[in-house]
Design a protein around this motif. Sequence first.
Motif, PDB file in Angstrom:
ATOM      1  N   LEU A  28       8.663 -30.437   7.703  1.00  0.00           N
ATOM      2  CA  LEU A  28       9.207 -29.537   8.714  1.00  0.00           C
ATOM      3  C   LEU A  28       8.063 -28.806   9.395  1.00  0.00           C
ATOM      4  CD1 LEU A  28      11.840 -28.185   9.829  1.00  0.00           C
ATOM      5  CD2 LEU A  28      11.505 -26.452   8.072  1.00  0.00           C
ATOM      6  N   ARG A  29       8.040 -28.842  10.714  1.00  0.00           N
ATOM      7  CA  ARG A  29       7.047 -28.078  11.479  1.00  0.00           C
ATOM      8  C   ARG A  29       7.703 -26.794  11.960  1.00  0.00           C
ATOM      9  NH1 ARG A  29       5.588 -30.341  16.937  1.00  0.00           N
ATOM     10  NH2 ARG A  29       6.754 -28.600  17.757  1.00  0.00           N
ATOM     11  N   VAL A  49      17.093 -15.612  23.100  1.00  0.00           N
ATOM     12  CA  VAL A  49      16.107 -15.053  22.170  1.00  0.00           C
ATOM     13  C   VAL A  49      15.741 -13.644  22.610  1.00  0.00           C
ATOM     14  CG1 VAL A  49      13.759 -15.306  21.278  1.00  0.00           C
ATOM     15  CG2 VAL A  49      15.196 -17.332  21.613  1.00  0.00           C
ATOM     16  N   ARG A  50      15.733 -12.738  21.622  1.00  0.00           N
ATOM     17  CA  ARG A  50      15.327 -11.357  21.864  1.00  0.00           C
ATOM     18  C   ARG A  50      14.153 -11.027  20.960  1.00  0.00           C
ATOM     19  NH1 ARG A  50      21.088 -11.232  22.142  1.00  0.00           N
ATOM     20  NH2 ARG A  50      21.163 -11.169  19.889  1.00  0.00           N
ATOM     21  N   ALA A  51      13.298 -10.161  21.419  1.00  0.00           N
ATOM     22  CA  ALA A  51      12.122  -9.772  20.639  1.00  0.00           C
ATOM     23  C   ALA A  51      12.505  -8.971  19.401  1.00  0.00           C
ATOM     24  CB  ALA A  51      11.168  -8.957  21.507  1.00  0.00           C
ATOM     25  N   THR A  52      13.722  -8.486  19.350  1.00  0.00           N
ATOM     26  CA  THR A  52      14.139  -7.627  18.248  1.00  0.00           C
ATOM     27  C   THR A  52      14.818  -8.359  17.101  1.00  0.00           C
ATOM     28  OG1 THR A  52      16.202  -7.174  19.408  1.00  0.00           O
ATOM     29  CG2 THR A  52      14.389  -5.620  19.741  1.00  0.00           C
ATOM     30  N   GLU A  53      14.988  -9.667  17.205  1.00  0.00           N
ATOM     31  CA  GLU A  53      15.586 -10.410  16.095  1.00  0.00           C
ATOM     32  C   GLU A  53      15.040 -11.832  16.061  1.00  0.00           C
ATOM     33  OE1 GLU A  53      19.857 -10.927  16.238  1.00  0.00           O
ATOM     34  OE2 GLU A  53      19.725 -12.049  18.088  1.00  0.00           O
ATOM     35  N   ALA A  54      14.883 -12.322  14.852  1.00  0.00           N
ATOM     36  CA  ALA A  54      14.442 -13.704  14.683  1.00  0.00           C
ATOM     37  C   ALA A  54      15.573 -14.632  15.114  1.00  0.00           C
ATOM     38  CB  ALA A  54      14.087 -13.960  13.221  1.00  0.00           C
ATOM     39  N   THR A  55      15.208 -15.745  15.715  1.00  0.00           N
ATOM     40  CA  THR A  55      16.177 -16.762  16.117  1.00  0.00           C
ATOM     41  C   THR A  55      15.697 -18.076  15.517  1.00  0.00           C
ATOM     42  OG1 THR A  55      16.584 -15.565  18.167  1.00  0.00           O
ATOM     43  CG2 THR A  55      17.325 -17.848  18.080  1.00  0.00           C
ATOM     44  N   TRP A  56      16.530 -18.700  14.721  1.00  0.00           N
ATOM     45  CA  TRP A  56      16.175 -19.915  13.994  1.00  0.00           C
ATOM     46  C   TRP A  56      16.827 -21.104  14.690  1.00  0.00           C
ATOM     47  CZ3 TRP A  56      13.208 -19.152   9.520  1.00  0.00           C
ATOM     48  CH2 TRP A  56      13.078 -17.829   9.125  1.00  0.00           C
ATOM     49  N   VAL A  57      15.996 -22.043  15.172  1.00  0.00           N
ATOM     50  CA  VAL A  57      16.467 -23.213  15.908  1.00  0.00           C
ATOM     51  C   VAL A  57      15.873 -24.452  15.245  1.00  0.00           C
ATOM     52  CG1 VAL A  57      16.425 -24.399  18.141  1.00  0.00           C
ATOM     53  CG2 VAL A  57      16.577 -21.895  18.058  1.00  0.00           C
ATOM     54  N   LEU A  58      16.692 -25.480  15.062  1.00  0.00           N
ATOM     55  CA  LEU A  58      16.214 -26.741  14.503  1.00  0.00           C
ATOM     56  C   LEU A  58      16.721 -27.871  15.375  1.00  0.00           C
ATOM     57  CD1 LEU A  58      14.786 -28.323  12.237  1.00  0.00           C
ATOM     58  CD2 LEU A  58      16.981 -28.376  11.040  1.00  0.00           C
ATOM     59  N   ASP A  59      15.814 -28.682  15.854  1.00  0.00           N
ATOM     60  CA  ASP A  59      16.159 -29.840  16.686  1.00  0.00           C
ATOM     61  C   ASP A  59      17.066 -29.460  17.855  1.00  0.00           C
ATOM     62  OD1 ASP A  59      14.631 -31.544  15.125  1.00  0.00           O
ATOM     63  OD2 ASP A  59      16.317 -32.080  13.825  1.00  0.00           O
TER      64      ASP A  59
END
Length: 89
Positions: A28-29, A49-59
């Motif tokens: 996984l990269r 995407v906001r600077a105040t929360e992580a956003t997790w995206v895969l493929d």
Amino acid sequence: MRSFPMQAARVAVGALLRRVRERFGDRLRVDLIDPRCAFFLFDLIRFNVRATEATWVLDGRLLFRGVPEEGALLSELERRLSPEADGSV
């Protein structure tokens, strides 16, 4: 660091990324994208995407917003990265 905005979330994301690296290694990269970078504008808008929360995206698919529980993140990544998921088995 104590006065740093969102300190707890950033520390938690760092710990999750270490666990992801331990579990999946080179399978996984992981790319960390700064939302201030205009190069990723399309993805920033697409995934809100906001600077105040992580956003997790895969493929190209949104997995989580914020800091997910470790078990939930690892199991979702395992499910998506399993050989059966891509039809190679």
